[in-house]
Design a protein around this motif. Structure first.
Motif, PDB file in Angstrom:
ATOM      1  N   GLY A 125       0.838  -1.202   0.000  1.00 23.69           N
ATOM      2  CA  GLY A 125       0.000   0.000   0.000  1.00 23.69           C
ATOM      3  C   GLY A 125       0.869   1.247   0.000  1.00 23.69           C
ATOM      4  N   GLU A 126       0.271   2.342   0.452  1.00 25.56           N
ATOM      5  CA  GLU A 126       0.970   3.626   0.345  1.00 25.56           C
ATOM      6  C   GLU A 126       1.695   3.978   1.654  1.00 25.56           C
ATOM      7  OE1 GLU A 126      -1.444   6.566  -1.643  1.00 25.56           O
ATOM      8  OE2 GLU A 126      -0.655   8.082  -0.273  1.00 25.56           O
ATOM      9  N   ALA A 127       0.937   4.329   2.650  1.00 25.14           N
ATOM     10  CA  ALA A 127       1.525   4.742   3.931  1.00 25.14           C
ATOM     11  C   ALA A 127       0.477   4.585   5.016  1.00 25.14           C
ATOM     12  CB  ALA A 127       1.965   6.204   3.846  1.00 25.14           C
ATOM     13  N   PRO A 128       0.900   4.417   6.263  1.00 22.19           N
ATOM     14  CA  PRO A 128      -0.082   4.237   7.338  1.00 22.19           C
ATOM     15  C   PRO A 128      -0.936   5.484   7.556  1.00 22.19           C
ATOM     16  CG  PRO A 128       2.197   3.876   8.116  1.00 22.19           C
ATOM     17  CD  PRO A 128       2.289   4.402   6.739  1.00 22.19           C
ATOM     18  N   ASP A 131      -5.019   5.122  12.341  1.00 21.56           N
ATOM     19  CA  ASP A 131      -5.257   3.854  13.053  1.00 21.56           C
ATOM     20  C   ASP A 131      -4.014   2.968  12.997  1.00 21.56           C
ATOM     21  OD1 ASP A 131      -8.006   4.327  13.681  1.00 21.56           O
ATOM     22  OD2 ASP A 131      -8.467   3.983  11.568  1.00 21.56           O
ATOM     23  N   GLU A 132      -3.404   2.934  11.808  1.00 17.56           N
ATOM     24  CA  GLU A 132      -2.210   2.092  11.617  1.00 17.56           C
ATOM     25  C   GLU A 132      -1.072   2.613  12.482  1.00 17.56           C
ATOM     26  OE1 GLU A 132      -4.065   3.318   9.089  1.00 17.56           O
ATOM     27  OE2 GLU A 132      -4.992   1.435   8.420  1.00 17.56           O
ATOM     28  N   ASP A 133      -0.933   3.943  12.546  1.00 15.82           N
ATOM     29  CA  ASP A 133       0.119   4.574  13.343  1.00 15.82           C
ATOM     30  C   ASP A 133      -0.050   4.223  14.818  1.00 15.82           C
ATOM     31  OD1 ASP A 133       2.291   6.245  13.905  1.00 15.82           O
ATOM     32  OD2 ASP A 133       1.000   7.990  14.209  1.00 15.82           O
ATOM     33  N   PRO A 138      -0.108  -2.363   9.475  1.00 16.22           N
ATOM     34  CA  PRO A 138      -0.694  -1.786   8.269  1.00 16.22           C
ATOM     35  C   PRO A 138      -2.162  -2.184   8.074  1.00 16.22           C
ATOM     36  CG  PRO A 138       0.706  -3.646   7.689  1.00 16.22           C
ATOM     37  CD  PRO A 138       0.851  -3.441   9.177  1.00 16.22           C
ATOM     38  N   PHE A 139      -2.905  -1.299   7.450  1.00 14.52           N
ATOM     39  CA  PHE A 139      -4.282  -1.571   7.026  1.00 14.52           C
ATOM     40  C   PHE A 139      -5.151  -2.154   8.148  1.00 14.52           C
ATOM     41  CE2 PHE A 139      -2.283  -1.241   2.815  1.00 14.52           C
ATOM     42  CZ  PHE A 139      -3.228  -0.478   2.147  1.00 14.52           C
ATOM     43  N   VAL A 140      -5.279  -1.402   9.230  1.00 15.13           N
ATOM     44  CA  VAL A 140      -6.178  -1.844  10.304  1.00 15.13           C
ATOM     45  C   VAL A 140      -7.396  -0.932  10.437  1.00 15.13           C
ATOM     46  CG1 VAL A 140      -4.454  -3.080  11.690  1.00 15.13           C
ATOM     47  CG2 VAL A 140      -4.782  -0.632  12.047  1.00 15.13           C
ATOM     48  N   THR A 164       2.160  -4.783   3.435  1.00 14.73           N
ATOM     49  CA  THR A 164       3.035  -3.713   3.926  1.00 14.73           C
ATOM     50  C   THR A 164       2.752  -2.435   3.128  1.00 14.73           C
ATOM     51  OG1 THR A 164       5.313  -3.149   4.521  1.00 14.73           O
ATOM     52  CG2 THR A 164       5.016  -4.258   2.422  1.00 14.73           C
ATOM     53  N   ASN A 165       3.576  -1.437   3.339  1.00 11.15           N
ATOM     54  CA  ASN A 165       3.384  -0.138   2.691  1.00 11.15           C
ATOM     55  C   ASN A 165       4.692   0.369   2.094  1.00 11.15           C
ATOM     56  OD1 ASN A 165       0.622   0.789   3.141  1.00 11.15           O
ATOM     57  ND2 ASN A 165       1.123   0.675   5.319  1.00 11.15           N
ATOM     58  N   MET A 166       4.589   1.323   1.186  1.00  7.30           N
ATOM     59  CA  MET A 166       5.768   1.988   0.628  1.00  7.30           C
ATOM     60  C   MET A 166       6.532   2.721   1.718  1.00  7.30           C
ATOM     61  SD  MET A 166       5.777   1.484  -2.605  1.00  7.30           S
ATOM     62  CE  MET A 166       7.048   2.637  -3.043  1.00  7.30           C
ATOM     63  N   TYR A 242      -6.621  -0.701  -7.881  1.00 11.23           N
ATOM     64  CA  TYR A 242      -7.056   0.492  -7.160  1.00 11.23           C
ATOM     65  C   TYR A 242      -6.820   0.297  -5.659  1.00 11.23           C
ATOM     66  CZ  TYR A 242      -9.442   2.462 -11.242  1.00 11.23           C
ATOM     67  OH  TYR A 242      -9.720   2.993 -12.448  1.00 11.23           O
ATOM     68  N   HIS A 243      -6.515   1.419  -4.998  1.00 11.47           N
ATOM     69  CA  HIS A 243      -6.311   1.403  -3.546  1.00 11.47           C
ATOM     70  C   HIS A 243      -7.676   1.220  -2.849  1.00 11.47           C
ATOM     71  CE1 HIS A 243      -5.247   2.760   0.467  1.00 11.47           C
ATOM     72  NE2 HIS A 243      -3.979   2.592   0.130  1.00 11.47           N
ATOM     73  N   PRO A 244      -7.726   0.429  -1.763  1.00 14.31           N
ATOM     74  CA  PRO A 244      -9.008   0.260  -1.066  1.00 14.31           C
ATOM     75  C   PRO A 244      -9.656   1.588  -0.653  1.00 14.31           C
ATOM     76  CG  PRO A 244      -7.261  -1.058  -0.017  1.00 14.31           C
ATOM     77  CD  PRO A 244      -6.646  -0.386  -1.187  1.00 14.31           C
TER      78      PRO A 244
HETATM   79  N1  URA Z   1      -3.621   3.111   3.524  1.00 10.73           N
HETATM   80  C1  URA Z   1      -2.446   2.550   3.164  1.00 10.73           C
HETATM   81  O1  URA Z   1      -1.980   2.717   2.031  1.00 10.73           O
HETATM   82  N2  URA Z   1      -1.812   1.814   4.066  1.00 10.73           N
HETATM   83  C2  URA Z   1      -2.283   1.579   5.282  1.00 10.73           C
HETATM   84  O2  URA Z   1      -1.633   0.874   6.052  1.00 10.73           O
HETATM   85  C3  URA Z   1      -3.521   2.159   5.623  1.00 10.73           C
HETATM   86  C4  URA Z   1      -4.174   2.923   4.734  1.00 10.73           C
END
Ligand code: URA
Length: 272
Positions: A125-128, A131-133, A138-140, A164-166, A242-244
């Motif tokens: 994915g992209e970045a937290p 919530d993820e932080d 990731p992606f919670v 994971t994320n970039m 596509y990103h969620p």
């Molecule tokens: N979007 C992302 O790209 N990564 C995450 O961990 C959460 C949201």
């Protein structure tokens, strides 16, 4: 304007500027004036004050590093650190100790990865987000719930996929990571992929797809096609999707995303 309205306007302005949290559990001395110190080892902070334990159990510095490298120097340091890692645990520790990306200073946790690295399927994915932080995973948040549904559509879950994320630190206010942040963190995600060595890579969203595939072509044209992601150990088939978070904003596009997931399932079956 009444006092209430003034206060509301000031708050709205801050939200607009990206502030989305008013308090932290611990006070952070973000602008602490540093003591002069010996030059630290490349990319690694020796110039921070007290360490704190994060949600993921890793120690990280609680204040601004003394010495912030320029992005191209930081990217070189990241590359040297990443190359020296032979396991995911080593990579996580190296990233936790790296101070070359300013995003670390505003993030609460390093967000490394989640799921099963031996599953053969890796999502980037992209970045937290917030919530993820907070959780260090990731992606919670809501995007994560959407991603879980997408993974569920091909009869998998986080025991049969790795995520994971970039970028491993949350950009403030959930802004997109900027090109220099992506450049600095790129050696880490490249090594992360090499160490996981998935059979199939899924790049979710334009930032991951364009950066990893080294193209300026947009996600609308990249999605749904098989690309090749080259590693030292050989090429990995990579699907852009596509990103969620985009699918949550544009539910009509889920039809295309579900077509892409069928393509992904086909490929996984083919590769066994
Ligand atoms: N979007 C992302 O790209 N990564 C995450 O961990 C959460 C949201």
């Amino acid at each position: 304007m009444s006092e209430d309205k003034n206060a509301y306007a000031a708050l709205a302005w801050q939200v607009e500027a990206g502030a989305d949290e008013a308090i932290l559990n611990e006070a952070r001395k973000r602008f602490l004036k540093p003591e002069p110190a010996a030059k630290p080892a490349p990319g690694i902070s020796t110039a921070t004050t007290a360490a704190k334990t994060t949600a993921t159990g890793s120690k990280r510095s609680a204040s601004v590093p003394l010495h912030m490298e320029a992005p191209d120097e930081a990217a070189k340091s990241a590359a040297a650190l990443a190359a020296a890692c032979n396991t995911l645990d080593e990579l996580r520790d190296a990233m936790a100790g790296f101070d070359g990306c300013a995003l670390k200073n505003t993030a609460m946790n390093l967000v490394f990865g989640d799921g099963n690295p031996g599953s053969g399927l890796m999502f980037v994915g992209e970045a937290p987000g917030a919530d993820e932080d907070r959780e260090g995973k990731p992606f919670v948040g809501v995007s994560g719930q959407m991603l879980d549904r997408m993974i569920g559509a091909i009869n998998r879950d986080r025991t049969s996929a790795y995520i994971t994320n970039m970028i491993p630190w949350r950009p403030p206010g959930n802004r997109n990571p900027d090109p220099s942040e992506l450049m600095v963190c790129l050696p880490f995600i490249r090594r992360h992929i090499e160490l996981v060595a998935p059979k199939v890579l899924v790049l979710t969203g334009g930032v991951a797809a364009k950066t990893m595939l080294k193209t300026k072509v947009g996600i609308t044209r990249l999605r749904g096609k098989w690309h090749t992601y080259d590693t030292e150990a050989g090429p990995i088939p990579a699907l852009a999707m596509y990103h969620p978070a985009y699918l949550l904003r544009q539910p009509a596009q889920k039809r295309l995303a579900w077509q892409d997931l069928l393509r992904l399932e086909e490929k996984l079956t083919e590769l066994g």
